[in-house]
Design a protein around this motif. Sequence first.
Motif, mmCIF file in Angstrom:
data_model
loop_
_atom_site.group_PDB
_atom_site.id
_atom_site.type_symbol
_atom_site.label_atom_id
_atom_site.label_comp_id
_atom_site.label_asym_id
_atom_site.label_seq_id
_atom_site.Cartn_x
_atom_site.Cartn_y
_atom_site.Cartn_z
ATOM 1 N N THR A 243 27.242 32.721 37.672
ATOM 2 C CA THR A 243 28.616 33.044 37.314
ATOM 3 C C THR A 243 28.628 34.461 36.772
ATOM 4 O O THR A 243 27.721 34.869 36.063
ATOM 5 C CB THR A 243 29.174 32.077 36.252
ATOM 6 O OG1 THR A 243 28.328 32.089 35.122
ATOM 7 C CG2 THR A 243 29.287 30.677 36.800
ATOM 8 N N PRO A 244 29.654 35.228 37.106
ATOM 9 C CA PRO A 244 29.669 36.627 36.682
ATOM 10 C C PRO A 244 30.172 36.789 35.264
ATOM 11 O O PRO A 244 30.815 35.911 34.708
ATOM 12 C CB PRO A 244 30.652 37.255 37.654
ATOM 13 C CG PRO A 244 31.597 36.151 37.973
ATOM 14 C CD PRO A 244 30.775 34.891 37.947
ATOM 15 N N ASN A 245 29.889 37.957 34.690
ATOM 16 C CA ASN A 245 30.554 38.295 33.444
ATOM 17 C C ASN A 245 31.922 38.834 33.816
ATOM 18 O O ASN A 245 32.263 38.937 34.969
ATOM 19 C CB ASN A 245 29.724 39.303 32.630
ATOM 20 C CG ASN A 245 29.510 40.604 33.385
ATOM 21 O OD1 ASN A 245 30.387 41.063 34.114
ATOM 22 N ND2 ASN A 245 28.347 41.196 33.218
ATOM 23 N N ASN A 246 32.733 39.191 32.859
ATOM 24 C CA ASN A 246 34.105 39.599 33.152
ATOM 25 C C ASN A 246 34.213 40.858 33.993
ATOM 26 O O ASN A 246 35.264 41.147 34.524
ATOM 27 C CB ASN A 246 34.898 39.754 31.859
ATOM 28 C CG ASN A 246 35.242 38.404 31.267
ATOM 29 O OD1 ASN A 246 35.230 37.405 31.968
ATOM 30 N ND2 ASN A 246 35.541 38.376 29.994
ATOM 31 N N ASN A 247 33.145 41.652 34.095
ATOM 32 C CA ASN A 247 33.188 42.862 34.904
ATOM 33 C C ASN A 247 32.667 42.625 36.307
ATOM 34 O O ASN A 247 32.720 43.510 37.138
ATOM 35 C CB ASN A 247 32.365 43.971 34.232
ATOM 36 C CG ASN A 247 32.971 44.370 32.907
ATOM 37 O OD1 ASN A 247 34.189 44.373 32.765
ATOM 38 N ND2 ASN A 247 32.139 44.686 31.947
ATOM 39 N N HIS B 129 37.588 33.179 35.907
ATOM 40 C CA HIS B 129 37.165 34.128 36.938
ATOM 41 C C HIS B 129 38.255 34.590 37.904
ATOM 42 O O HIS B 129 38.065 35.577 38.610
ATOM 43 C CB HIS B 129 36.018 33.520 37.755
ATOM 44 C CG HIS B 129 34.835 33.175 36.923
ATOM 45 N ND1 HIS B 129 34.095 34.116 36.248
ATOM 46 C CD2 HIS B 129 34.277 31.980 36.631
ATOM 47 C CE1 HIS B 129 33.123 33.514 35.591
ATOM 48 N NE2 HIS B 129 33.216 32.221 35.800
ATOM 49 N N ALA B 130 39.378 33.894 37.959
ATOM 50 C CA ALA B 130 40.378 34.188 38.987
ATOM 51 C C ALA B 130 40.953 35.593 38.900
ATOM 52 O O ALA B 130 41.329 36.165 39.916
ATOM 53 C CB ALA B 130 41.516 33.167 38.927
ATOM 54 N N ASP B 131 40.999 36.178 37.730
ATOM 55 C CA ASP B 131 41.650 37.488 37.596
ATOM 56 C C ASP B 131 40.778 38.666 38.007
ATOM 57 O O ASP B 131 41.274 39.788 38.107
ATOM 58 C CB ASP B 131 42.159 37.686 36.173
ATOM 59 C CG ASP B 131 41.047 37.749 35.143
ATOM 60 O OD1 ASP B 131 39.923 37.296 35.437
ATOM 61 O OD2 ASP B 131 41.300 38.263 34.043
ATOM 62 N N PHE C 185 43.281 33.158 42.663
ATOM 63 C CA PHE C 185 42.354 34.276 42.843
ATOM 64 C C PHE C 185 43.069 35.439 43.544
ATOM 65 O O PHE C 185 42.852 35.705 44.713
ATOM 66 C CB PHE C 185 41.121 33.832 43.635
ATOM 67 C CG PHE C 185 40.141 33.049 42.818
ATOM 68 C CD1 PHE C 185 38.994 33.660 42.321
ATOM 69 C CD2 PHE C 185 40.370 31.716 42.530
ATOM 70 C CE1 PHE C 185 38.085 32.940 41.557
ATOM 71 C CE2 PHE C 185 39.465 30.990 41.760
ATOM 72 C CZ PHE C 185 38.324 31.609 41.275
ATOM 73 N N GLU C 186 43.906 36.137 42.809
ATOM 74 C CA GLU C 186 44.750 37.179 43.387
ATOM 75 C C GLU C 186 43.994 38.452 43.756
ATOM 76 O O GLU C 186 44.532 39.303 44.448
ATOM 77 C CB GLU C 186 45.904 37.490 42.446
ATOM 78 C CG GLU C 186 46.844 36.302 42.315
ATOM 79 C CD GLU C 186 48.022 36.563 41.417
ATOM 80 O OE1 GLU C 186 48.120 37.680 40.852
ATOM 81 O OE2 GLU C 186 48.850 35.652 41.279
ATOM 82 N N GLN C 187 42.765 38.615 43.300
ATOM 83 C CA GLN C 187 41.943 39.777 43.655
ATOM 84 C C GLN C 187 40.981 39.473 44.802
ATOM 85 O O GLN C 187 40.257 40.350 45.255
ATOM 86 C CB GLN C 187 41.125 40.245 42.439
ATOM 87 C CG GLN C 187 41.944 40.560 41.216
ATOM 88 C CD GLN C 187 42.977 41.629 41.485
ATOM 89 O OE1 GLN C 187 42.678 42.663 42.077
ATOM 90 N NE2 GLN C 187 44.205 41.367 41.069
ATOM 91 N N LEU C 188 40.947 38.238 45.265
ATOM 92 C CA LEU C 188 39.958 37.791 46.239
ATOM 93 C C LEU C 188 40.124 38.498 47.581
ATOM 94 O O LEU C 188 41.199 38.491 48.173
ATOM 95 C CB LEU C 188 40.085 36.278 46.426
ATOM 96 C CG LEU C 188 38.950 35.593 47.172
ATOM 97 C CD1 LEU C 188 37.624 35.766 46.435
ATOM 98 C CD2 LEU C 188 39.274 34.116 47.347
ATOM 99 N N ARG C 189 39.033 39.112 48.042
ATOM 100 C CA ARG C 189 39.031 39.824 49.326
ATOM 101 C C ARG C 189 38.130 39.141 50.354
ATOM 102 O O ARG C 189 38.416 39.165 51.540
ATOM 103 C CB ARG C 189 38.524 41.266 49.142
ATOM 104 C CG ARG C 189 39.304 42.084 48.140
ATOM 105 C CD ARG C 189 40.602 42.584 48.749
ATOM 106 N NE ARG C 189 41.347 43.404 47.818
ATOM 107 C CZ ARG C 189 42.380 42.994 47.098
ATOM 108 N NH1 ARG C 189 42.801 41.772 47.193
ATOM 109 N NH2 ARG C 189 43.016 43.798 46.275
#
Length: 143
Positions: A3-7, A29-31, A52-56
């Motif tokens: 799992t990632p950190n916030n960055n 994580h969604a943001d 997940f609005e940033q998901l590419r």
Amino acid sequence: MQTPNNNDSQLILVQQNLRTLSHELVRSHADHVEQLDLSHNCLKDLSWLAEFEQLRHLVLDSNRMHEAHLRTLTRPLPQLEVLMLNKNEFSDLPTTMRLIRRFFPNLQYLSFHGNPICPDGLELQPFSSYLSYDYAYYSRSAS
């Protein structure tokens, strides 16, 4: 599980026996996640995906998914550019492509290798080696 950190813009949850994503994971994580890999799970519900609005880039390989799973989406993801649905159980090309167009209107790359609807015997390519003709083929086939 990674799992990632916030960055971190990548979330990898491969082989976690997931049927859906928990509210806790979505909330944390969604943001910021741009790349999400949920390969080799048992996903049944994708309703959380709209958060997940940033998901590419989305990888859903080997989840035993079929058309009904795409119907659990609650709204389109116009920002999604890459969708990997390899080694699933998609069998109705016209229905699948209608759902893909509805929920992922701006895809640049789509892969269905290893599904009953895949029209050829090409070997899976590494994620970094996109084959532009795949998406063009599926777009023409579904029209």
